[in-house]
Scaffold this motif. Structure first.
Motif, mmCIF file in Angstrom:
data_model
loop_
_atom_site.group_PDB
_atom_site.id
_atom_site.type_symbol
_atom_site.label_atom_id
_atom_site.label_comp_id
_atom_site.label_asym_id
_atom_site.label_seq_id
_atom_site.Cartn_x
_atom_site.Cartn_y
_atom_site.Cartn_z
ATOM 1 N N THR A 105 0.715 -1.317 0.072
ATOM 2 C CA THR A 105 -0.246 -0.224 -0.026
ATOM 3 C C THR A 105 0.904 1.304 -0.013
ATOM 4 O O THR A 105 0.142 2.315 -0.125
ATOM 5 C CB THR A 105 -1.145 0.014 1.313
ATOM 6 N N MET A 106 2.250 1.196 0.245
ATOM 7 C CA MET A 106 3.215 2.416 0.388
ATOM 8 C C MET A 106 3.495 2.674 -1.136
ATOM 9 O O MET A 106 3.973 1.744 -1.925
ATOM 10 C CB MET A 106 4.427 2.109 0.933
ATOM 11 N N ASP A 107 3.360 3.902 -1.217
ATOM 12 C CA ASP A 107 3.829 4.428 -2.684
ATOM 13 C C ASP A 107 5.118 4.969 -2.690
ATOM 14 O O ASP A 107 5.771 5.280 -3.886
ATOM 15 C CB ASP A 107 2.836 5.638 -3.103
ATOM 16 N N THR A 108 5.860 5.037 -1.685
ATOM 17 C CA THR A 108 7.255 5.415 -1.615
ATOM 18 C C THR A 108 8.276 4.222 -1.977
ATOM 19 O O THR A 108 9.430 4.458 -2.451
ATOM 20 C CB THR A 108 7.762 5.756 -0.147
ATOM 21 N N ILE A 109 7.668 2.752 -1.730
ATOM 22 C CA ILE A 109 8.457 2.005 -2.179
ATOM 23 C C ILE A 109 7.916 0.729 -2.994
ATOM 24 O O ILE A 109 6.534 0.921 -3.227
ATOM 25 C CB ILE A 109 9.131 1.156 -0.976
ATOM 26 N N LYS A 110 8.344 -0.221 -3.686
ATOM 27 C CA LYS A 110 7.997 -1.237 -4.440
ATOM 28 C C LYS A 110 8.656 -2.432 -4.141
ATOM 29 O O LYS A 110 9.947 -2.672 -4.235
ATOM 30 C CB LYS A 110 8.131 -1.224 -5.875
ATOM 31 N N VAL A 111 8.012 -3.320 -3.474
ATOM 32 C CA VAL A 111 8.655 -4.829 -3.146
ATOM 33 C C VAL A 111 8.899 -5.361 -4.307
ATOM 34 O O VAL A 111 7.882 -5.787 -5.050
ATOM 35 C CB VAL A 111 7.528 -5.510 -2.256
ATOM 36 N N THR A 112 10.106 -5.988 -4.261
ATOM 37 C CA THR A 112 10.739 -6.624 -5.584
ATOM 38 C C THR A 112 10.850 -8.098 -5.186
ATOM 39 O O THR A 112 10.685 -9.019 -6.088
ATOM 40 C CB THR A 112 12.017 -6.000 -5.998
ATOM 41 N N LYS A 113 11.300 -8.283 -3.735
ATOM 42 C CA LYS A 113 11.417 -9.686 -3.467
ATOM 43 C C LYS A 113 11.207 -9.793 -2.034
ATOM 44 O O LYS A 113 11.377 -9.096 -1.108
ATOM 45 C CB LYS A 113 12.749 -10.412 -3.458
#
Length: 263
Positions: A66-74
């Protein structure tokens, strides 16, 4: 309750002060411990985590998405590459088409030694090939990795100190905890049948074998590149081409065999 390790990696979309603190606070509220944290490239951060239940990780992933500051990649159980990425702050480069081929440059020798040491710690059969031009650090990295893995290394063929071509081992050298180093060029260009009988014996052992110049090795033997569990490429720089043109010269072998190679 036994705690379980996880690897979290995320890409930073909006870098702002306090971002890491927010994520650390979230982990604390979920009772997830941080084991190690490090940047794994310019815009990504990797964390080794410790949790008591899978539900904690499911909740963590749901909130992070839900956070727009990060993107989970793994977010997964850590693999060897993940652990080394956190430890060294960079990812091991892997061939996109051949998943068992890993690429390093000379200024990553510490990462390479760490990677090979973890491979060498495994029990049973393991066949590793290493490609690279002269004086790039192949043999030195193998020996250093053997020391880190607490394994005794044995040169079956080599030119590190002087040209070595062995045709027999003494009894205790057949120990499956030993690590056997074969120079593919020396063995195929200079060895006799007794040496090859020894190589076949060693290849059948349930032990770690490392072959320098595997491409030359398979050209002249019954073995194939598909038989290798890992192929490692070591270059001076990322654009360097690994070529075997110098060893194709008969003049080189007649006048100064392997004189231009520091394996």
């Amino acid at each position: 309750m036994i705690k379980k390790e996880w690897y979290l990696e995320y890409e930073i979309n909006k870098n702002r002060p306090g971002l890491l603190g927010d994520i650390s606070s979230l982990l604390g509220m979920l009772s997830i411990n941080i084991v190690t944290i490090n940047g794994v490239d310019d815009s990504r951060r990797g964390l080794l985590l410790l949790s008591e239940t899978n539900e904690q990780i499911v909740r963590l992933e749901s909130i992070l998405n839900t956070m727009d500051t990060i993107k989970v990649t793994k977010l997964r159980e850590p693999k060897l590459r993940d652990r080394l990425a956190v430890r060294h702050g960079r990812y091991i480069q892997r061939d996109a088409d051949d998943k068992k081929t890993f690429r390093f440059v000379r200024d990553e020798l510490g990462l390479l030694v760490d990677f090979m040491a973890e491979l060498f710690k495994r029990q049973g059969h393991l066949l590793v090939g290493i490609r690279g031009m002269p004086r790039v650090g192949k043999t030195e990295s193998i020996v250093a990795s053997s020391v880190c893995a607490n394994k005794r290394w044995l040169f079956v063929s080599s030119t590190l100190l002087k040209q070595t071509i062995r045709s027999q081992l003494i009894q205790d050298e057949y120990d499956e905890n030993n690590l056997f180093i074969i120079d593919g060029i020396v063995s195929t260009k200079r060895a006799n049948e007794k040496h090859w009988q020894l190589v076949r014996e060693i290849m059948s052992l349930s032990a770690v074998k490392v072959v320098e110049h595997p491409d030359i090795f398979v050209q002249n033997t019954e073995y194939k590149l598909q038989d290798f569990d890992y192929i490692i490429e070591l270059r001076t720089n990322p654009d360097e081409e690994i070529t075997y043109e110098p060893v194709q010269s008969n003049r080189m072998f007649d006048e100064n065999p392997f004189g231009g190679f520091d394996f």
